[in-house]
Write an enzyme that holds these catalytic residues in place. Structure first.
Site, mmCIF file in Angstrom:
data_model
loop_
_atom_site.group_PDB
_atom_site.id
_atom_site.type_symbol
_atom_site.label_atom_id
_atom_site.label_comp_id
_atom_site.label_asym_id
_atom_site.label_seq_id
_atom_site.Cartn_x
_atom_site.Cartn_y
_atom_site.Cartn_z
ATOM 1 N N GLU A 167 51.373 38.646 41.426
ATOM 2 C CA GLU A 167 51.103 39.800 42.292
ATOM 3 C C GLU A 167 51.270 39.492 43.780
ATOM 4 O O GLU A 167 50.311 39.551 44.552
ATOM 5 C CB GLU A 167 49.697 40.357 42.026
ATOM 6 C CG GLU A 167 49.482 40.785 40.589
ATOM 7 C CD GLU A 167 48.188 41.560 40.362
ATOM 8 O OE1 GLU A 167 47.426 41.765 41.330
ATOM 9 O OE2 GLU A 167 47.943 41.970 39.220
ATOM 10 N N GLU A 363 49.202 40.928 32.459
ATOM 11 C CA GLU A 363 47.784 41.271 32.636
ATOM 12 C C GLU A 363 47.590 42.736 32.308
ATOM 13 O O GLU A 363 48.356 43.587 32.766
ATOM 14 C CB GLU A 363 47.304 41.085 34.083
ATOM 15 C CG GLU A 363 47.002 39.692 34.475
ATOM 16 C CD GLU A 363 46.503 39.580 35.915
ATOM 17 O OE1 GLU A 363 45.862 40.528 36.424
ATOM 18 O OE2 GLU A 363 46.766 38.531 36.520
HETATM 19 C C1 FCB Z 1 44.680 41.450 39.203
HETATM 20 C C2 FCB Z 1 44.598 39.953 39.432
HETATM 21 C C3 FCB Z 1 43.627 39.254 38.533
HETATM 22 C C4 FCB Z 1 42.373 40.072 38.305
HETATM 23 C C5 FCB Z 1 42.705 41.482 37.908
HETATM 24 C C6 FCB Z 1 41.506 42.361 37.642
HETATM 25 O O1 FCB Z 1 45.099 42.078 40.380
HETATM 26 O O2 FCB Z 1 45.865 39.365 39.252
HETATM 27 O O3 FCB Z 1 43.360 37.994 39.070
HETATM 28 O O4 FCB Z 1 41.543 39.999 39.395
HETATM 29 O O5 FCB Z 1 43.487 42.091 38.891
#
Ligand code: FCB
Length: 458
Positions: A167, A363
């Site tokens: 990110e 994620e």
């Molecule tokens: C993302 C991050 C991760 C976590 C989630 C909830 O932005 O990559 O580390 O904090 O959100």
């Protein structure tokens, strides 16, 4: 052609973590200071005033984490390497004890049949580099590539699938414009420099990793579906899309920053910043792409403000874009993010169409209060997180639908294994499928973990 990305007939499933959020032991075995150690100490930076110095103590308890992932039946475990453990001051001498920790982690995963996938940068920049300008400084990109090579040289025989950054939008814009993440700077449009240097670091690392024989070098982006609210001028929506999505996809796919982006981020046309050869290096450098998705983004028109005040704080993370408000519809998770599984399906289809790259959902998950605890026969007392289970089920189904519609999606990785240090939220928001007692560090699987385990056992 990627060589080692999961390629079986079924979607590979896994769980994710990040070094600063779980490891603790921040002053052990020669680890240097990171920007998150520094930032967390600033009053008001984290909601509960806490930091990652203990977190889930995974630096010592990694075997417990590995056992939880293996018992889940997961195919993959996504972890990140803490740069300040490996090169404590960002450049120069390498800390053997830091490398040895990741050796142990990787070997433990492999011994239990779990495939490790690594991320080189999940936001814990060595403070010594920030002191020299951090990601606003071009040298940081070169330091990053050197660091990535040190890690790859040590772990690359066993860890085949790597992402350079996690990110970078957050690293650049939350870190250098909105000041809600480390290093907590408010540099406005200068933050676009950070974005370019993060991309350059990716490109430099990818080139050298490829030369060293790696064919599975990716980058993890928190791209977002942008769904404008009625009444929003088209250029306002375009500015948000440009800074959230196209600033990454343009260079990676086309080797260019597009005209709409340059309208809101003119610094990206500065030849001193974007030097000859930079964009050629970045174009085509990713063999796969990780997509992190939680919620759609709905920019809407701003309410009238007192005369002369054109700034809108919600747009701080989008410097140069027209002010907008972000509309969040129901239902929402405990962190206030709208739940919409279709957003993931659309995003995967669009990203595949745009990039043609193999994708992984690196994620996806949900924060809930975890306040329903029950005694389950044969299992014991555990959190009954029906809301999280439903969120995961719906989003895995959305991933499967995008796959059936033709997108090349190799994996789905839950955020996250353990309740952990949630950045600016401190320890107040829980994303884990495993509860962690902050006093004893005892790990207890929640109902969502049991559900996923059943699913994985088929
Ligand atoms: C993302 C991050 C991760 C976590 C989630 C909830 O932005 O990559 O580390 O904090 O959100």
């Amino acid at each position: 052609m990627t060589l080692h990305l999961p390629s079986g007939p079924a979607l590979a499933l896994g769980a994710a973590s990040a070094s600063y959020q779980i490891e603790g032991a921040t002053a052990e075995d020669g680890r240097g200071v990171s920007i998150w150690d520094t930032f967390s100490l600033v009053p008001g930076a984290t909601k509960d005033g806490k930091d990652g110095s203990v977190a889930c103590d995974s630096y010592h308890r990694y075997q417990d984490d590995v056992d939880l992932v293996a018992d889940l039946g997961a195919d993959l475990y996504r972890f990140s390497v803490a740069w300040p453990r490996i090169i404590p001051t960002g450049v120069g001498s390498v800390e053997e004890r830091g490398l040895a920790y990741y050796d142990r982690l990787v070997d433990a995963l492999l011994a239990r049949g779990v495939t490790p996938t690594g991320t080189f940068y999940h936001w814990d920049l060595p403070q010594a580099l920030e002191d020299k300008g951090g990601w606003l400084d071009r040298d940081t990109a070169y330091a990053f590539a050197d660091y990535a090579m040190v890690v790859h040289e040590r772990l690359g025989d066993r860890v085949k699938v790597w992402a350079t950054h996690n990110e970078p939008w957050c690293a650049a814009y939350l870190g250098y414009a909105a000041a809600v993440h480390a290093p907590g700077r408010r540099e406005g449009g200068e933050a676009h420099r950070a974005a370019h240097h993060l991309l350059l670091g990716h490109g430099l690392a990818a080139e050298r990793l490829h030369a060293a024989g790696s064919q599975d070098v990716g980058i993890v982006l928190n791209l977002a579906p942008i769904w404008p609210e009625p009444g929003l001028p088209p250029e306002a929506a375009d500015g948000i899309d440009a800074i959230r999505n196209r600033v990454w996809l343009g260079p990676l796919v086309d080797g260019a920053y597009d005209a709409g982006l340059l309208r809101v981020a003119p610094v990206l046309a500065d030849p001193e910043l974007v030097r000859e050869g930079d964009l050629d290096l970045i174009r085509g450098s990713a063999d796969w792409m990780g997509v992190n998705y939680y919620t759609p983004v709905r920019p809407g028109p701003v309410e009238p403000t007192p005369a002369g005040d054109v700034r809108h704080p919600e747009t701080d993370a989008y410097p140069g874009a027209e002010p907008v408000t972000f509309v969040v519809r129901e239902p929402r998770t405990d962190i206030g993010w709208e739940v919409d599984a279709y957003g993931l399906e659309e995003l995967l289809l669009e990203t595949y169409k745009r990039t043609g790259l193999p994708l992984m959902v690196t994620e996806n998950g949900a924060a809930y209060a975890d306040d329903v605890v029950a005694d389950v026969p044969g299992v014991g007392r555990c959190v009954q997180d029906e809301d999280r289970r439903a969120y995961l089920e719906d989003h895995i189904a959305a991933t499967e639908r995008a796959r059936q519609a033709g997108a090349d999606i190799r994996g789905y990785i839950v955020w996250t294994l353990l309740d952990n240090f949630e950045w600016a939220e401190g320890y107040t928001k829980y994303f884990g499928i495993v509860h962690v007692d902050p006093q004893t560090q005892e790990r207890t699987p929640k109902a969502s973990y049991r559900w996923l385990q059943e699913r994985l056992r088929g």
